[in-house]
Write an enzyme that holds these catalytic residues in place. Structure first.
Site, mmCIF file in Angstrom:
data_model
loop_
_atom_site.group_PDB
_atom_site.id
_atom_site.type_symbol
_atom_site.label_atom_id
_atom_site.label_comp_id
_atom_site.label_asym_id
_atom_site.label_seq_id
_atom_site.Cartn_x
_atom_site.Cartn_y
_atom_site.Cartn_z
ATOM 1 N N GLU A 181 23.376 53.680 54.881
ATOM 2 C CA GLU A 181 23.534 54.304 53.564
ATOM 3 C C GLU A 181 23.327 55.818 53.739
ATOM 4 O O GLU A 181 22.495 56.237 54.555
ATOM 5 C CB GLU A 181 22.460 53.749 52.627
ATOM 6 C CG GLU A 181 22.307 54.460 51.301
ATOM 7 C CD GLU A 181 21.020 54.041 50.552
ATOM 8 O OE1 GLU A 181 20.019 53.694 51.224
ATOM 9 O OE2 GLU A 181 21.055 54.053 49.307
ATOM 10 N N LYS B 292 27.076 51.932 44.712
ATOM 11 C CA LYS B 292 25.780 51.252 44.536
ATOM 12 C C LYS B 292 25.483 50.958 43.061
ATOM 13 O O LYS B 292 25.502 51.860 42.218
ATOM 14 C CB LYS B 292 24.667 52.108 45.120
ATOM 15 C CG LYS B 292 23.298 51.427 45.187
ATOM 16 C CD LYS B 292 22.327 52.330 45.941
ATOM 17 C CE LYS B 292 20.963 51.716 46.118
ATOM 18 N NZ LYS B 292 20.066 52.618 46.902
ATOM 19 N N CYS C 249 21.582 49.047 50.205
ATOM 20 C CA CYS C 249 20.141 49.196 50.146
ATOM 21 C C CYS C 249 19.441 48.321 49.105
ATOM 22 O O CYS C 249 19.307 47.129 49.289
ATOM 23 C CB CYS C 249 19.795 50.658 49.962
ATOM 24 S SG CYS C 249 18.126 51.003 50.498
HETATM 25 N N1 ING Z 1 15.559 52.310 49.037
HETATM 26 C C1 ING Z 1 14.584 51.319 48.803
HETATM 27 C C2 ING Z 1 15.114 49.904 48.929
HETATM 28 O O1 ING Z 1 15.407 49.199 47.984
HETATM 29 C C3 ING Z 1 12.790 50.481 47.388
HETATM 30 C C4 ING Z 1 13.852 51.532 47.534
HETATM 31 C C5 ING Z 1 11.950 50.171 48.457
HETATM 32 C C6 ING Z 1 12.667 49.831 46.214
HETATM 33 C C7 ING Z 1 10.975 49.157 48.304
HETATM 34 C C8 ING Z 1 11.711 48.832 46.056
HETATM 35 C C9 ING Z 1 10.843 48.494 47.107
HETATM 36 O O2 ING Z 1 15.148 49.484 50.074
HETATM 37 C C10 ING Z 1 16.793 52.482 48.490
HETATM 38 N N2 ING Z 1 17.472 53.571 48.895
HETATM 39 O O3 ING Z 1 17.261 51.710 47.656
#
Ligand code: ING
Length: 331
Positions: free
Chosen positions: A47, A132, A182
């Protein structure tokens, strides 16, 4: 009958805020060269692979963030990547920040920003684009956080759904390929929109902090990777598809992202995993015929799914409180 495609997750180490796109593109060309030497036919990059994970940086004036986006694809900076893929006859998935000029739901043509990924054929055709849908984080500066996560500030919710395309790749004349990005991987809905389109290979890139930045409370560190793998393995198994999940990893301007890129088969097994938090190529021979077992038995959607019982999934957004039991209610 075997239908084998050799795929790779091309994990990237950190990209610092000050590093130009040319550095990232050069590193990705090196990974394509390595992929070529290993007979890889399709490479999945992360990403937002061209820049640092810029949603951690607050820009009061959104226009100041334009520098993190691509207005054309390919562009002068990304052309070497397309040229190398063509030279080696390799298809690739690339995640990047997209600025588009197109009509919104009201019909107004305007500048729009998305967290986007594309699937590019070895000949350089863009076979599929995805934007996304599940944007984590927040839209305004949050003083409680030691690291911002401003995806809701810089990106609109993706407006392309979760498409699947059947296209030639490698030595095969047709593969059903889909994408997510992601945070999408944590939502079973994303996987289950791809599954009923007979997806055989899901490509996803991620930038995931190794420490929970949410101010909501402590989360044991080992759970970060566990939850990522759990989501991908479950999604692949429950939709009888392969998945290639590629991290951008390492420490970017002091902020740590975890690696652990994986390739997962339709049984939900991890068949390859990165062991560094740097540029690393992991590969697997995927026999797409393995998708058939799940699709013809446990997850034969036509035979077993009951959409009439699932209405709450699309009719409702948040959670509601359930009715409270009482002895009288039972009378
Ligand atoms: N990063 C993280 C993901 O979903 C996140 C944000 C991390 C949300 C951990 C909740 C818990 O892997 C992105 N860029 O979405």
């Amino acid at each position: 009958m075997s239908r084998i495609l050799t795929v790779a997750a091309a994990q990237l180490g950190p990209i610092q805020k000050a590093e130009p796109r040319s550095v990232a593109v050069e590193r990705m060309v090196r990974l394509l060269e390595r992929a070529h030497k290993r007979g890889v036919e399709l490479v999945v990059f992360p990403e937002l692979a061209l820049t640092t994970f810029f949603p951690r940086h607050y820009h009061d004036d959104i226009a100041e963030a334009d520098c993190w986006f691509e207005t054309t694809m390919p562009s002068n900076e990304t052309a070497p990547l397309f040229a190398a893929a063509k030279r080696y006859g390799i298809g690739f998935h690339l995640g990047y920040g997209e600025i588009a000029h197109e009509a919104d739901d009201t019909g107004l043509v305007r500048q729009r920003r998305f967290n986007t990924s594309i699937l590019v054929s070895p000949q350089g055709d863009i076979l599929l684009k995805y934007r996304k849908v599940h944007l984590p984080g927040h839209a305004e500066y949050d003083p409680r956080r030691n690291v911002q996560h401003l995806e809701k500030r810089y990106f609109e919710v993706g407006n392309l759904g979760f498409p699947v395309i059947r296209a030639p790749m490698g030595g095969l004349d047709g593969i059903n390929m889909g994408m997510m990005i992601c945070n999408d991987r944590r939502w079973p809905e994303a996987w289950r929109v791809l599954g009923p389109q007979s997806v055989e290979l899901v490509m996803l890139g991620y930038n995931t902090p190794s420490i929970n930045q949410e101010a909501g409370g402590f989360e044991a560190h080992h759970l970060r990777v566990f939850h990522s793998h759990l989501s991908i393995q479950a999604g692949a198994y429950q939709n009888a598809t392969f998945a290639v999940a590629t991290a951008k990893a390492g420490t970017e301007d002091g902020c740590e992202l975890f690696g652990h890129s994986i390739i997962v088969n339709p049984q939900g097994e991890i068949v390859a995993q990165a062991t560094t938090w740097d540029d690393e190529l992991i590969t697997a021979d995927c026999n797409l015929a393995q998708c058939e077992l799940g699709r013809k038995t446990i997850f034969a959607f036509e035979q077993h799914r009951r959409p009439e019982a699932y209405r709450r999934i699309t009719d409702q957004v948040g959670a509601v409180n359930p009715p409270v039991w009482s002895a009288r209610a039972g009378e």
